[in-house]
Design a protein around this motif. Structure first.
Motif, PDB file in Angstrom:
ATOM      1  N   ASN A  76       1.463  -3.849  -1.875  1.00  5.08           N
ATOM      2  CA  ASN A  76       2.139  -3.120  -1.073  1.00  5.08           C
ATOM      3  C   ASN A  76       2.406  -1.637  -1.635  1.00  5.08           C
ATOM      4  O   ASN A  76       3.021  -1.890  -2.659  1.00  5.08           O
ATOM      5  CB  ASN A  76       3.526  -3.751  -0.511  1.00  5.08           C
ATOM      6  CG  ASN A  76       4.412  -2.808   0.323  1.00  5.08           C
ATOM      7  OD1 ASN A  76       4.197  -1.843   0.590  1.00  5.08           O
ATOM      8  ND2 ASN A  76       5.617  -3.430   0.949  1.00  5.08           N
ATOM      9  N   ASN A  77       1.595  -0.744  -1.222  1.00  6.94           N
ATOM     10  CA  ASN A  77       1.513   0.489  -1.863  1.00  6.94           C
ATOM     11  C   ASN A  77       2.986   1.157  -2.207  1.00  6.94           C
ATOM     12  O   ASN A  77       3.400   1.630  -3.188  1.00  6.94           O
ATOM     13  CB  ASN A  77       0.704   1.468  -1.368  1.00  6.94           C
ATOM     14  CG  ASN A  77      -0.748   1.067  -1.413  1.00  6.94           C
ATOM     15  OD1 ASN A  77      -1.172   0.376  -2.396  1.00  6.94           O
ATOM     16  ND2 ASN A  77      -1.627   1.441  -0.474  1.00  6.94           N
ATOM     17  N   GLU A  78       3.572   1.039  -1.184  1.00 14.53           N
ATOM     18  CA  GLU A  78       4.974   1.663  -1.229  1.00 14.53           C
ATOM     19  C   GLU A  78       6.033   0.907  -2.198  1.00 14.53           C
ATOM     20  O   GLU A  78       6.652   1.456  -2.989  1.00 14.53           O
ATOM     21  CB  GLU A  78       5.843   1.485   0.270  1.00 14.53           C
ATOM     22  CG  GLU A  78       7.152   2.273   0.289  1.00 14.53           C
ATOM     23  CD  GLU A  78       7.526   2.373   1.874  1.00 14.53           C
ATOM     24  OE1 GLU A  78       9.008   2.531   1.856  1.00 14.53           O
ATOM     25  OE2 GLU A  78       6.795   2.481   2.780  1.00 14.53           O
ATOM     26  N   ALA A  79       5.995  -0.452  -2.044  1.00 11.68           N
ATOM     27  CA  ALA A  79       6.683  -1.302  -3.115  1.00 11.68           C
ATOM     28  C   ALA A  79       6.341  -1.030  -4.509  1.00 11.68           C
ATOM     29  O   ALA A  79       7.052  -1.027  -5.395  1.00 11.68           O
ATOM     30  CB  ALA A  79       6.630  -2.755  -2.660  1.00 11.68           C
ATOM     31  N   ALA A  81       4.920   1.783  -5.453  1.00 14.80           N
ATOM     32  CA  ALA A  81       5.305   3.136  -5.917  1.00 14.80           C
ATOM     33  C   ALA A  81       6.688   3.221  -6.277  1.00 14.80           C
ATOM     34  O   ALA A  81       7.140   3.916  -7.459  1.00 14.80           O
ATOM     35  CB  ALA A  81       5.024   3.987  -4.870  1.00 14.80           C
ATOM     36  N   ASN A  82       7.500   2.461  -5.623  1.00 17.13           N
ATOM     37  CA  ASN A  82       9.061   2.174  -5.839  1.00 17.13           C
ATOM     38  C   ASN A  82       9.340   1.607  -7.237  1.00 17.13           C
ATOM     39  O   ASN A  82      10.306   1.998  -7.941  1.00 17.13           O
ATOM     40  CB  ASN A  82       9.676   1.700  -4.649  1.00 17.13           C
ATOM     41  CG  ASN A  82       9.874   2.515  -3.499  1.00 17.13           C
ATOM     42  OD1 ASN A  82       9.788   3.481  -3.451  1.00 17.13           O
ATOM     43  ND2 ASN A  82       9.944   1.863  -2.251  1.00 17.13           N
ATOM     44  N   LYS A  83       8.685   0.516  -7.649  1.00 23.93           N
ATOM     45  CA  LYS A  83       8.815  -0.036  -8.750  1.00 23.93           C
ATOM     46  C   LYS A  83       8.377   0.782  -9.863  1.00 23.93           C
ATOM     47  O   LYS A  83       8.932   1.079 -11.096  1.00 23.93           O
ATOM     48  CB  LYS A  83       8.070  -1.511  -8.758  1.00 23.93           C
ATOM     49  CG  LYS A  83       8.685  -2.591  -8.059  1.00 23.93           C
ATOM     50  CD  LYS A  83       7.864  -3.797  -8.189  1.00 23.93           C
ATOM     51  CE  LYS A  83       8.641  -4.898  -7.263  1.00 23.93           C
ATOM     52  NZ  LYS A  83       7.972  -6.157  -7.419  1.00 23.93           N
TER      53      LYS A  83
END
Length: 90
Positions: A76-79, A81-83
């Motif tokens: 999951n690219n968004e997850a 990036a957030n991490k």
């Protein structure tokens, strides 16, 4: 060589007065001892446990490798990036 200067210095520090040394028989034989604290013992146990633990968890690596090769591993690219931003912000 000036011996008279040495004599004057020895008189100031009274180097000519000899003190008697007690007999060696009065010196007791002692041995060195080492005492390790409980914290030190616990630390040594932890170091041994870490040394015996492998650096790479082969089972997890094999699982991810199989999922990647099988095509079922999805990131999951968004997850991600957030991490990544959370770690960067620390």
């Amino acid at each position: 060589m000036r011996i008279d200067a040495y004599n004057q210095i020895s008189q100031v520090y009274k180097a000519n007065n000899k003190t008697k040394v007690s007999k060696a028989a009065s010196i007791k034989s002692t041995s060195d001892q080492l005492q390790i604290s409980d914290f030190g013992k616990d630390l040594q146990i932890a170091k041994q446990a870490i040394a015996q633990t492998p650096d790479v968890r082969e089972q997890m690596v094999a699982d991810y490798k199989a999922r990647i090769q099988g095509g079922s591993y999805d990131v999951n690219n968004e997850a991600f990036a957030n991490k990544l931003l959370e770690k960067f912000g620390e």
